[in-house]
Motif scaffolding. Structure first.
Motif, PDB file in Angstrom:
ATOM      1  N   MET A  72     -79.686  40.158  -4.125  1.00 47.27           N
ATOM      2  CA  MET A  72     -80.332  40.530  -2.873  1.00 47.27           C
ATOM      3  C   MET A  72     -80.797  39.281  -2.134  1.00 47.27           C
ATOM      4  O   MET A  72     -81.197  38.296  -2.746  1.00 47.27           O
ATOM      5  N   CYS A  73     -80.742  39.352  -0.827  1.00 46.29           N
ATOM      6  CA  CYS A  73     -81.134  38.233   0.034  1.00 46.29           C
ATOM      7  C   CYS A  73     -82.284  38.664   0.930  1.00 46.29           C
ATOM      8  O   CYS A  73     -82.337  39.811   1.382  1.00 46.29           O
ATOM      9  N   ARG A  74     -83.177  37.717   1.171  1.00 49.32           N
ATOM     10  CA  ARG A  74     -84.253  37.951   2.139  1.00 49.32           C
ATOM     11  C   ARG A  74     -84.564  36.626   2.818  1.00 49.32           C
ATOM     12  O   ARG A  74     -84.213  35.550   2.319  1.00 49.32           O
ATOM     13  N   LEU A  75     -85.231  36.722   3.954  1.00 44.89           N
ATOM     14  CA  LEU A  75     -85.597  35.512   4.681  1.00 44.89           C
ATOM     15  C   LEU A  75     -86.575  34.678   3.877  1.00 44.89           C
ATOM     16  O   LEU A  75     -87.417  35.207   3.167  1.00 44.89           O
ATOM     17  N   GLY A  76     -86.446  33.376   4.014  1.00 45.69           N
ATOM     18  CA  GLY A  76     -87.430  32.439   3.478  1.00 45.69           C
ATOM     19  C   GLY A  76     -88.282  31.981   4.653  1.00 45.69           C
ATOM     20  O   GLY A  76     -87.960  30.977   5.270  1.00 45.69           O
ATOM     21  N   PRO A  77     -89.313  32.721   5.016  1.00 51.56           N
ATOM     22  CA  PRO A  77     -90.007  32.509   6.295  1.00 51.56           C
ATOM     23  C   PRO A  77     -90.677  31.148   6.455  1.00 51.56           C
ATOM     24  O   PRO A  77     -90.816  30.661   7.566  1.00 51.56           O
ATOM     25  N   GLN A  78     -91.066  30.508   5.400  1.00 50.41           N
ATOM     26  CA  GLN A  78     -91.764  29.233   5.548  1.00 50.41           C
ATOM     27  C   GLN A  78     -90.878  28.179   6.190  1.00 50.41           C
ATOM     28  O   GLN A  78     -91.313  27.438   7.052  1.00 50.41           O
ATOM     29  N   ARG A  79     -89.620  28.092   5.792  1.00 53.51           N
ATOM     30  CA  ARG A  79     -88.744  27.071   6.366  1.00 53.51           C
ATOM     31  C   ARG A  79     -88.483  27.326   7.839  1.00 53.51           C
ATOM     32  O   ARG A  79     -88.395  26.403   8.623  1.00 53.51           O
ATOM     33  N   LEU A  80     -88.343  28.616   8.225  1.00 55.91           N
ATOM     34  CA  LEU A  80     -88.182  28.896   9.649  1.00 55.91           C
ATOM     35  C   LEU A  80     -89.441  28.477  10.400  1.00 55.91           C
ATOM     36  O   LEU A  80     -89.366  27.955  11.511  1.00 55.91           O
ATOM     37  N   ALA A  81     -90.584  28.667   9.787  1.00 61.24           N
ATOM     38  CA  ALA A  81     -91.835  28.233  10.406  1.00 61.24           C
ATOM     39  C   ALA A  81     -91.853  26.714  10.529  1.00 61.24           C
ATOM     40  O   ALA A  81     -92.321  26.174  11.540  1.00 61.24           O
ATOM     41  N   ASP A  82     -91.352  25.996   9.520  1.00 63.78           N
ATOM     42  CA  ASP A  82     -91.293  24.533   9.578  1.00 63.78           C
ATOM     43  C   ASP A  82     -90.398  24.075  10.724  1.00 63.78           C
ATOM     44  O   ASP A  82     -90.758  23.164  11.477  1.00 63.78           O
ATOM     45  N   VAL A  83     -89.238  24.686  10.857  1.00 64.55           N
ATOM     46  CA  VAL A  83     -88.311  24.332  11.937  1.00 64.55           C
ATOM     47  C   VAL A  83     -88.966  24.634  13.283  1.00 64.55           C
ATOM     48  O   VAL A  83     -88.894  23.827  14.214  1.00 64.55           O
ATOM     49  N   ASN A  84     -89.624  25.770  13.370  1.00 65.35           N
ATOM     50  CA  ASN A  84     -90.287  26.144  14.618  1.00 65.35           C
ATOM     51  C   ASN A  84     -91.383  25.145  14.983  1.00 65.35           C
ATOM     52  O   ASN A  84     -91.519  24.755  16.143  1.00 65.35           O
ATOM     53  N   ARG A  85     -92.166  24.701  14.011  1.00 65.80           N
ATOM     54  CA  ARG A  85     -93.213  23.714  14.292  1.00 65.80           C
ATOM     55  C   ARG A  85     -92.602  22.400  14.775  1.00 65.80           C
ATOM     56  O   ARG A  85     -93.126  21.762  15.690  1.00 65.80           O
ATOM     57  N   TRP A  86     -91.482  22.008  14.176  1.00 68.86           N
ATOM     58  CA  TRP A  86     -90.812  20.782  14.597  1.00 68.86           C
ATOM     59  C   TRP A  86     -90.342  20.922  16.045  1.00 68.86           C
ATOM     60  O   TRP A  86     -90.537  20.021  16.870  1.00 68.86           O
ATOM     61  N   LEU A  87     -89.719  22.048  16.372  1.00 69.10           N
ATOM     62  CA  LEU A  87     -89.253  22.291  17.737  1.00 69.10           C
ATOM     63  C   LEU A  87     -90.414  22.368  18.720  1.00 69.10           C
ATOM     64  O   LEU A  87     -90.309  21.900  19.853  1.00 69.10           O
ATOM     65  N   GLU A  88     -91.525  22.953  18.276  1.00 67.75           N
ATOM     66  CA  GLU A  88     -92.690  23.109  19.141  1.00 67.75           C
ATOM     67  C   GLU A  88     -93.225  21.756  19.617  1.00 67.75           C
ATOM     68  O   GLU A  88     -93.642  21.617  20.773  1.00 67.75           O
ATOM     69  N   ARG A  89     -93.208  20.764  18.733  1.00 68.75           N
ATOM     70  CA  ARG A  89     -93.646  19.421  19.138  1.00 68.75           C
ATOM     71  C   ARG A  89     -92.853  18.926  20.332  1.00 68.75           C
ATOM     72  O   ARG A  89     -93.404  18.360  21.277  1.00 68.75           O
ATOM     73  N   TYR A  90     -91.542  19.134  20.311  1.00 67.59           N
ATOM     74  CA  TYR A  90     -90.691  18.664  21.403  1.00 67.59           C
ATOM     75  C   TYR A  90     -90.844  19.523  22.642  1.00 67.59           C
ATOM     76  O   TYR A  90     -90.795  19.023  23.771  1.00 67.59           O
ATOM     77  N   ARG A  91     -91.075  20.807  22.466  1.00 64.45           N
ATOM     78  CA  ARG A  91     -91.312  21.684  23.619  1.00 64.45           C
ATOM     79  C   ARG A  91     -92.572  21.226  24.351  1.00 64.45           C
ATOM     80  O   ARG A  91     -92.585  21.097  25.581  1.00 64.45           O
ATOM     81  N   GLN A  92     -93.632  20.932  23.605  1.00 61.10           N
ATOM     82  CA  GLN A  92     -94.876  20.471  24.216  1.00 61.10           C
ATOM     83  C   GLN A  92     -94.686  19.136  24.931  1.00 61.10           C
ATOM     84  O   GLN A  92     -95.210  18.930  26.031  1.00 61.10           O
TER      85      GLN A  92
END
Length: 121
Positions: A72-92
């Motif tokens: 069975m597969c499920r999302l690993g939400p922490q890594r998506l959160a890490d990527v999102n935080r990285w992208l957020e820095r550049y968006r700001q």
């Protein structure tokens, strides 16, 4: 400021670069699924889907667990959160730069309007 491992981000972005893998993440965003179900949904071989899931798992974007004979597969939400935080820095950063550009353009517009009023006198 949050620091990110370059290798970690490289794995995540490499995994996200493929449309099938992004589709798998979208599917898993709705509900957990077996590798077999994902292979059926994407009309690909079980081996092909295992490879895609393996890449997502190596990047930490997906977690798998064997339940009986089914993986069975499920999302690993922490890594998506890490990527999102990285992208957020550049968006700001870009928002701040665009705000500065707006200020410059507004000042130029004011100067142009003042010049135009003086010229028409």
């Amino acid at each position: 400021m949050v620091q990110f491992s370059s290798a970690q981000l490289d794995l995540a972005f490499a995994a996200l670069s493929d449309g099938t893998r992004r589709g798998v993440l979208e599917q898993l965003g709705g509900a957990d699924a077996s590798i077999s179900d994902l292979a059926d949904q994407f009309r690909m071989t079980l081996t092909g889907m295992k490879k895609h899931v393996g890449i997502l798992e190596d990047a930490g974007l997906v977690e798998t667990a064997k339940i009986g004979r089914v993986r069975m597969c499920r999302l690993g939400p922490q890594r998506l959160a890490d990527v999102n935080r990285w992208l957020e820095r550049y968006r700001q950063m870009w928002e701040a730069r665009f705000a500065q550009l707006d200020d410059v353009l507004n000042e130029l517009q004011l100067q142009e309007n003042r010049h135009a009023r003086r010229s028409t006198r």
